[in-house]
Design a protein around this motif. Structure first.
Motif, short mmCIF file in Angstrom:
data_model
loop_
_atom_site.label_atom_id
_atom_site.label_comp_id
_atom_site.label_asym_id
_atom_site.label_seq_id
_atom_site.Cartn_x
_atom_site.Cartn_y
_atom_site.Cartn_z
N HIS A 234 0.82 -1.21 0.00
CA HIS A 234 0.00 0.00 0.00
C HIS A 234 0.85 1.27 0.00
O HIS A 234 0.72 2.13 0.87
CB HIS A 234 -0.96 -0.02 1.19
CG HIS A 234 -2.25 0.70 0.93
ND1 HIS A 234 -2.45 2.02 1.24
CD2 HIS A 234 -3.40 0.26 0.36
CE1 HIS A 234 -3.66 2.39 0.89
NE2 HIS A 234 -4.26 1.34 0.35
N PRO B 142 0.86 3.24 -3.11
CA PRO B 142 0.53 3.46 -4.52
C PRO B 142 1.19 4.69 -5.12
O PRO B 142 1.50 4.69 -6.32
CB PRO B 142 -1.00 3.60 -4.50
CG PRO B 142 -1.34 3.98 -3.09
CD PRO B 142 -0.33 3.28 -2.24
N ALA C 211 -1.93 -2.11 -4.23
CA ALA C 211 -2.79 -0.98 -4.54
C ALA C 211 -2.17 -0.12 -5.64
O ALA C 211 -0.95 -0.09 -5.80
CB ALA C 211 -3.00 -0.13 -3.28
N GLY C 212 -3.01 0.57 -6.39
CA GLY C 212 -2.50 1.51 -7.37
C GLY C 212 -2.28 0.91 -8.74
O GLY C 212 -2.76 -0.17 -9.08
N GLN C 213 -1.47 1.61 -9.52
CA GLN C 213 -1.28 1.27 -10.93
C GLN C 213 -0.34 0.09 -11.15
O GLN C 213 -0.47 -0.63 -12.14
CB GLN C 213 -0.72 2.50 -11.66
CG GLN C 213 -0.59 2.36 -13.16
CD GLN C 213 -0.09 3.65 -13.81
OE1 GLN C 213 0.07 4.67 -13.15
NE2 GLN C 213 0.17 3.59 -15.11
N PHE D 198 4.37 3.61 -6.47
CA PHE D 198 4.26 2.35 -7.22
C PHE D 198 4.74 1.16 -6.38
O PHE D 198 5.33 0.21 -6.90
CB PHE D 198 5.02 2.43 -8.53
CG PHE D 198 4.58 3.55 -9.44
CD1 PHE D 198 3.23 3.84 -9.60
CD2 PHE D 198 5.50 4.31 -10.13
CE1 PHE D 198 2.79 4.87 -10.43
CE2 PHE D 198 5.09 5.35 -10.96
CZ PHE D 198 3.74 5.63 -11.11
N ASN D 199 4.48 1.26 -5.06
CA ASN D 199 4.83 0.20 -4.12
C ASN D 199 6.32 -0.15 -4.13
O ASN D 199 6.71 -1.31 -3.96
CB ASN D 199 3.97 -1.04 -4.38
CG ASN D 199 2.50 -0.74 -4.21
OD1 ASN D 199 2.07 -0.24 -3.17
ND2 ASN D 199 1.71 -0.98 -5.25
#
Length: 277
Positions: free
Chosen positions: A26, A28, A63-65, A31-32
């Motif tokens: 988590h 994001p 999470a995220g892209q 980009f982790n």
């Protein structure tokens, strides 16, 4: 319970009624990228889930892209130059310990008694591959892209990729990917054997991985735990050694309430109900 703790860089959810828990990277906005917080919280969260008797399977997602953009380079530079000692030997020993701690963060996935399934979307770069190769199963989206990137930043990958990836895709393929640092797609990852399946979108990936996790969670926790443990141990043994190991394992674990319940359920033509681990 694992879910009651407040985490900085991971999110823990569940377990649900099937016994499936989710561990989400988590960060994001980065980009982790792997930082000190993630290296500390990943193994702590996994061990908490392992000790939770209601958890039967763990899903690792992000999470995220992107799944993971690798090690945060700002963190890496601080690790390399963090020892104020003027003694070169002591500086190197401090660095060796730091690397061992980071290796252990991913080895925690293997050491977890419950299966860990990685659901990968977007980029999975460098340290991200170190991480997912330590998981038990891997699935990804079609647009996922992977790279053993360390060679491009003048590093020899040292958190598990060079040890685990050849076991999954073969020595020659691992050598080519590690030496070139080239990107490869989700479908190529499937053809190589790195992932077990490729899904069109993240929504479909999450649904499919949840389905697989629930199927596994419905089986005997003792049998699932034993199957994982024996497969990992046998990976680094000869066939004869592996057979000896599984013989000893079943001598210790075979006779159980789970065995009785599985037999009764089969005779009664019903779904077995197993106790928590």
């Amino acid at each position: 319970m694992a879910a009651e703790r407040v985490w900085e860089s991971v999110k823990v959810e569940g377990p649900d009624s099937a016994g499936v828990a989710t561990l989400t990277l988590h960060r994001p906005s980065r980009f982790n990228a792997l930082n000190p917080s993630l290296f500390q919280e990943i193994p702590a969260a996994i061990r908490a889930l392992d000790m939770d008797p209601a958890v039967r399977v763990v899903i690792l997602n992000a999470a995220g892209q992107h799944f993971c953009s690798g090690i945060d380079l700002s963190f890496f530079t601080t690790v390399v130059g963090s020892d104020a000692s003027t003694c070169l030997g002591r500086q190197r020993e401090k660095f060796r310990r730091d690397v061992k701690d980071m290796q252990d963060a991913f080895t925690a996935f293997e050491e977890c008694r419950k299966p860990v399934i990685a659901a990968i979307h977007g980029a999975c770069i460098g340290g991200g591959i170190d991480m997912v190769t330590a998981c038990d199963l891997r699935y990804c989206t079609e647009n996922a892209n992977f790279s053993v990137k360390e060679v491009d930043v003048a590093i020899t990958a040292d958190l598990g990729t060079l040890q685990r990836l050849p076991k999954l895709i073969g020595h020659g393929s691992a050598m080519e990917l590690a030496l070139t640092g080239r990107h490869f797609s989700g479908p190529e990852a499937k053809s190589l054997g790195l992932v077990q399946g490729v899904l069109p979108s993240k929504t479909e990936l999450d649904a499919y991985v949840q389905k697989i996790a629930s199927q596994i969670a419905a089986k005997s926790p003792l049998a699932v735990m034993g199957t994982k443990a024996v497969l990992i141990k046998s990976r680094d043994m000869s066939v004869a050694q592996g057979l000896d190991y599984v013989g000893l394992w079943n001598a210790a674990m075979l006779v159980s309430e789970d065995l009785e319940e599985a037999a009764l359920a089969k005779m009664q033509k019903r779904t077995p109900k197993f106790s928590k681990l």
